[in-house]
Design a protein around this motif. Sequence first.
Motif, PDB file in Angstrom:
ATOM      1  N   GLN A  17      -1.927 -64.797   6.219  1.00 33.10           N
ATOM      2  CA  GLN A  17      -2.857 -65.796   7.099  1.00 33.10           C
ATOM      3  C   GLN A  17      -1.767 -66.604   7.876  1.00 33.10           C
ATOM      4  N   LEU A  18      -2.128 -66.913   9.226  1.00 36.92           N
ATOM      5  CA  LEU A  18      -1.542 -67.755   9.753  1.00 36.92           C
ATOM      6  C   LEU A  18      -1.005 -69.217   9.527  1.00 36.92           C
ATOM      7  N   ARG A  19      -2.105 -70.014   9.210  1.00 34.67           N
ATOM      8  CA  ARG A  19      -1.996 -71.310   8.779  1.00 34.67           C
ATOM      9  C   ARG A  19      -1.162 -71.659   7.637  1.00 34.67           C
ATOM     10  N   LEU A  20      -1.154 -70.568   6.704  1.00 32.85           N
ATOM     11  CA  LEU A  20      -0.135 -70.760   5.291  1.00 32.85           C
ATOM     12  C   LEU A  20       1.264 -70.059   5.688  1.00 32.85           C
ATOM     13  N   ARG A  21       1.321 -69.437   6.725  1.00 32.35           N
ATOM     14  CA  ARG A  21       2.525 -68.671   7.123  1.00 32.35           C
ATOM     15  C   ARG A  21       3.143 -67.785   6.042  1.00 32.35           C
ATOM     16  N   GLY A  22       2.025 -67.028   5.490  1.00 26.07           N
ATOM     17  CA  GLY A  22       2.312 -66.101   4.292  1.00 26.07           C
ATOM     18  C   GLY A  22       1.094 -65.551   4.018  1.00 26.07           C
ATOM     19  N   ARG A  23       0.994 -65.129   2.714  1.00 29.22           N
ATOM     20  CA  ARG A  23      -0.063 -64.193   2.149  1.00 29.22           C
ATOM     21  C   ARG A  23      -1.014 -65.317   1.290  1.00 29.22           C
ATOM     22  N   ILE A  24      -2.346 -65.026   1.311  1.00 21.13           N
ATOM     23  CA  ILE A  24      -3.136 -65.652   0.710  1.00 21.13           C
ATOM     24  C   ILE A  24      -3.869 -64.592  -0.370  1.00 21.13           C
ATOM     25  N   ALA A  25      -4.376 -65.151  -1.628  1.00 21.31           N
ATOM     26  CA  ALA A  25      -5.138 -64.136  -2.266  1.00 21.31           C
ATOM     27  C   ALA A  25      -6.400 -64.902  -2.873  1.00 21.31           C
ATOM     28  N   THR A  26      -7.410 -64.016  -2.782  1.00 21.18           N
ATOM     29  CA  THR A  26      -8.613 -64.636  -3.494  1.00 21.18           C
ATOM     30  C   THR A  26      -9.181 -63.594  -4.876  1.00 21.18           C
ATOM     31  N   VAL A  27      -9.364 -64.396  -5.776  1.00 26.58           N
ATOM     32  CA  VAL A  27     -10.241 -63.806  -6.728  1.00 26.58           C
ATOM     33  C   VAL A  27     -11.718 -63.690  -6.402  1.00 26.58           C
ATOM     34  N   ASP A  28     -12.297 -62.383  -5.905  1.00 27.10           N
ATOM     35  CA  ASP A  28     -13.459 -62.340  -5.308  1.00 27.10           C
ATOM     36  C   ASP A  28     -14.610 -62.009  -6.443  1.00 27.10           C
ATOM     37  N   GLU A  29     -14.180 -61.510  -7.398  1.00 30.44           N
ATOM     38  CA  GLU A  29     -15.278 -61.281  -8.499  1.00 30.44           C
ATOM     39  C   GLU A  29     -14.448 -61.344  -9.812  1.00 30.44           C
TER      40      GLU A  29
END
Length: 161
Positions: free
Chosen positions: A84-96
Amino acid sequence: MSSPIAKNSTPSPTPATPAAFRIRKARRGDVEALSTLLRELGYTEGSDTQTVHWVTSHPEIEIYVACDLQDRPVGMLSLSHRPQLRLRGRIATVDELVVTEPWRRRGVGRALLLHAIERARVLSVKRLELAARQDTGTETGRFYEACGFVADCMVFRHAGS
C-alpha cells in the motif's frame, strides 16, 4: 482435508487444550468445510470449488483452518496482504473469521487471530486490519478489542458490487 464437516452433522468438541485442535493452512480439499463455515458466518451461498482453489493458491491471500483431532475444520480465518502506497509498506486484513457454533468460547477464534497476528509480523506489515460485518454484535466487538483490535475507520462499499 480427509473429512469435511457434513452439512447435517456437528463435530463433538472437547475442551480446547493445545491438543484439542491445531491450526494449518487450508487445502484444496477443504472446499466443503470452508463453504459450511462461510454459511455459518452468514454468507448463504458459501463458496465453490473454483473460488477456493483460486484463493488458496493466490500469493497474497492465506486461509488458515483450526482442525479437530480428526483434521476436520472447526474454524477458519482468511488473511489478505498487499503493498500500500500511503503506508509505504504492506497492509494485511483479516477478511473472514468464523468458528463453528459447538467450538466457540474454546479458544479457537483467539488462536486463529493470534496466528494471523504472528503471520503479519513475519510479513512485516505496517497495519493489520480486521473486516467485520456491519451487523457484528457487541460481544464480537468486545472479543476483537480483547485481541488488540480497535475500531478506527468506516468502510464504504460500492452499492453496485
